[in-house]
Write a protein that holds these residues in place. Structure first.
Motif, PDB file in Angstrom:
ATOM      1  N   ALA A  27      28.364 -14.993  17.497  1.00  0.00           N
ATOM      2  CA  ALA A  27      29.232 -14.110  16.724  1.00  0.00           C
ATOM      3  C   ALA A  27      29.728 -14.829  15.463  1.00  0.00           C
ATOM      4  O   ALA A  27      29.828 -14.224  14.392  1.00  0.00           O
ATOM      5  N   ILE A  28      30.035 -16.118  15.595  1.00  0.00           N
ATOM      6  CA  ILE A  28      30.445 -16.908  14.432  1.00  0.00           C
ATOM      7  C   ILE A  28      29.346 -16.902  13.380  1.00  0.00           C
ATOM      8  O   ILE A  28      29.590 -16.690  12.190  1.00  0.00           O
ATOM      9  N   ILE A  29      28.115 -17.136  13.830  1.00  0.00           N
ATOM     10  CA  ILE A  29      26.971 -17.128  12.916  1.00  0.00           C
ATOM     11  C   ILE A  29      26.811 -15.757  12.269  1.00  0.00           C
ATOM     12  O   ILE A  29      26.597 -15.643  11.057  1.00  0.00           O
ATOM     13  N   ARG A  30      26.947 -14.708  13.078  1.00  0.00           N
ATOM     14  CA  ARG A  30      26.729 -13.353  12.568  1.00  0.00           C
ATOM     15  C   ARG A  30      27.751 -12.986  11.502  1.00  0.00           C
ATOM     16  O   ARG A  30      27.397 -12.469  10.435  1.00  0.00           O
ATOM     17  N   TYR A  31      29.019 -13.242  11.776  1.00  0.00           N
ATOM     18  CA  TYR A  31      30.048 -12.885  10.801  1.00  0.00           C
ATOM     19  C   TYR A  31      29.945 -13.734   9.534  1.00  0.00           C
ATOM     20  O   TYR A  31      30.163 -13.247   8.416  1.00  0.00           O
ATOM     21  N   SER A  32      29.626 -15.004   9.704  1.00  0.00           N
ATOM     22  CA  SER A  32      29.475 -15.867   8.531  1.00  0.00           C
ATOM     23  C   SER A  32      28.262 -15.448   7.704  1.00  0.00           C
ATOM     24  O   SER A  32      28.279 -15.506   6.473  1.00  0.00           O
ATOM     25  N   MET A  33      27.180 -15.023   8.387  1.00  0.00           N
ATOM     26  CA  MET A  33      25.989 -14.560   7.693  1.00  0.00           C
ATOM     27  C   MET A  33      26.236 -13.223   7.009  1.00  0.00           C
ATOM     28  O   MET A  33      25.756 -12.966   5.905  1.00  0.00           O
ATOM     29  N   HIS A  34      26.980 -12.349   7.665  1.00  0.00           N
ATOM     30  CA  HIS A  34      27.227 -11.019   7.114  1.00  0.00           C
ATOM     31  C   HIS A  34      28.103 -11.072   5.863  1.00  0.00           C
ATOM     32  O   HIS A  34      27.839 -10.390   4.876  1.00  0.00           O
ATOM     33  N   HIS A  35      29.159 -11.839   5.962  1.00  0.00           N
ATOM     34  CA  HIS A  35      30.196 -11.770   4.933  1.00  0.00           C
ATOM     35  C   HIS A  35      30.352 -13.117   4.229  1.00  0.00           C
ATOM     36  O   HIS A  35      29.720 -13.374   3.225  1.00  0.00           O
TER      37      HIS A  35
END
Length: 213
Positions: A27-35
């Motif tokens: 989830a950390i990776i996903r949010y950092s990648m998204h935004h």
């Protein structure tokens, strides 16, 4: 347990938690990648806040935390449902990654940051393994006076938060060096991993498989 022992034990437990692969990592990776790194920071602050609550409850309201442990099946079903829904939404949602212009951060509202913070809080709070971990950590220092226990849990939480911040910064730095297509692929992989954790947690609860280490 003296202060030096408390620091060493706290650091070791923090390192174990920091390097463990779980749904919050993806989830950390996903949010950092998204935004951007700010979204990742908001998420890990939510995770850290739930840890602080559990640590506090473990030390001043043990009976309440034991109640959660006794009802870990319910917590497990709710937590697995959250992971599955989050994974499915991320997997099925049509997401078009955007690369920010140099020096211009991605604009996000305060409400969006609060939503991400809440997601981090719930993902961690509804993970039965987290409850069991803090119960076990509290039992391991039972009988110790309050100051060393504060040092023990403070060292542990500090290590976990520090490593999570490093993960966010690394994810954001990697994102800036990836093509948009690769960002999209990583987003899909992250969604599948979170979805898989949800199904694994559901299976463990349903088949009564131990949720311990």
């Amino acid at each position: 347990m003296n202060y030096s022992e408390a620091i060493i034990k706290g650091i070791l437990l923090g390192l174990f938690m920091a390097i463990s692969v779980g749904p919050t990592l993806f989830a950390i990776i996903r949010y950092s990648m998204h935004h951007s790194y700010k979204a990742g920071i908001a998420f890990i602050f939510g995770v850290s806040f739930s840890d602080i609550i559990y640590v506090t409850l473990a030390n001043i309201a043990t009976t309440w935390l034991e109640f959660l442990e006794d009802h870990q099946d319910i917590v497990g079903y709710v937590g697995s449902g959250l992971f599955i829904i989050m994974g499915l939404v991320s997997l099925l949602k049509k997401y078009k990654p955007k690369r920010p212009k140099q020096g211009q951060p991605i604009a996000m509202s305060k409400g969006a940051y609060f939503k991400i913070w809440g997601t981090g809080f719930l993902m961690n709070a509804l993970n039965p393994a987290v409850i069991l971990l803090w119960v076990g950590a509290t039992i391991s220092v039972a009988g110790t006076t309050l100051p060393p226990r504060i040092v023990f849990f403070g060292s542990c939480l500090g290590i976990v938060l520090g490593f999570d911040i490093i993960k966010v910064l690394l994810a954001d730095g990697i994102r800036r060096r990836l093509t948009l297509r690769r960002i999209l692929y990583l987003n899909r992989i992250s969604a599948v991993c979170i979805l898989a954790f949800g199904f694994i947690l559901f299976a463990k609860v349903y088949f009564h498989i131990s949720l311990g280490h």
